[in-house]
Design an enzyme around this catalytic site. Structure first.
Site: not given
Length: 265
Positions: A156, A169
């Site tokens: 990401s 996350y």
């Protein structure tokens, strides 16, 4: 699997290759599975819901006109070590060792660090990071025995940059970047290529609440040099590249597909 003599378009041909894509009943995983099928690969879809997987497989076969055997399903929980090992044995026995593994399964829980339940932290880290270790380690054993294989870890932009409310996350995806390098360090000498693919902000189910927020959506489009949200299709080409002979000398890298977001301040 190595194809040092391939040239031109053949570099990106996945014909004859078997790919397992975790979390592929929707979103990025489904987009990558669809792209691999279109490039000639056979694909094993993964998720926890057998009925949903079967429906996804049926849709892909009809949409792409591929033979039934080119789209298989394997329902298992990527954080359940016993289930992963059982599924690996079944997949290898039925279809052979995958040539490509995409560790895509992921979840998001947003909230302030001071209020975040430890249970949510552990769940996000388990699904986004530990699963890549468990699944990657399990299938790498067969790849190492064969002397070839490609692993793509879906990272990401938060592997590199973060924002408030996404601590578990961001921590997991940052760790996934490090795991990608560690896999490369140990397995590259034995014929494997392990890389990360890091999407920017994509218009997916995972980000539906953000896309629907006019203020945040406007911030993303202004913050991203490409001046738009990414789409799942933006990830497919790079994912094919990392699965193909065209990336045979690419190893231990995290490739950002983010419209330039991580390149500017």
């Amino acid at each position: 699997m190595a194809s040092h003599g391939a040239t031109g378009p053949n570099l990106f041909d996945l014909s004859g290759r078997l790919a397992l894509v975790t979390g592929s009943s929707r979103g990025i995983g489904l987009g990558i599975a669809r792209g691999y099928l279109a490039a000639g690969a056979r694909v094993v879809l993964n998720g926890r819901d057998p009925a949903r997987l079967d429906e996804t497989a049926k849709t892909l076969r009809a949409e792409l006109g591929v033979p039934e055997e080119n789209v298989q399903v394997a329902a298992f929980d990527v954080v359940d070590e016993t289930a992963v090992e059982r599924a690996a044995d079944e997949i290898v026995a039925a279809y052979g060792c995958p040539d490509v593994l995409v560790n895509n399964a992921g979840i998001q829980v947003r909230g302030a660090l001071t209020e975040l339940p430890t249970e949510d932290w552990r769940r996000v880290v388990d699904v986004n990071l530990t699963s890549a270790f468990v699944v990657g380690r399990t299938f790498a054993r067969s790849m190492l025995a064969r002397g070839s294989g490609k692993i793509v870890n879906i990272c990401s932009v938060q592997t590199q940059v973060v924002r408030p409310s996404t601590a578990p996350y961001a921590a997991a995806k940052s760790g996934l970047g490090g795991l990608t390098q560690s896999m490369c360090a140990e397995w590259a000498p034995h014929g494997l290529q392990v890389n990360g693919l890091a999407p920017g902000y994509l218009d997916t189910d995972l980000n539906a609440s953000l896309v629907a927020d006019p203020e945040f959506s406007d911030w993303i489009t202004r913050r991203t040099p490409a001046r738009r949200w990414g789409q799942v299709d933006d990830i497919v080409g790079p994912a094919i590249w990392l699965a193909s002979a065209a990336s045979d000398f690419v190893n231990g890298q995290v490739i950002y597909v983010d419209g330039g977001l991580t390149a500017v301040i």
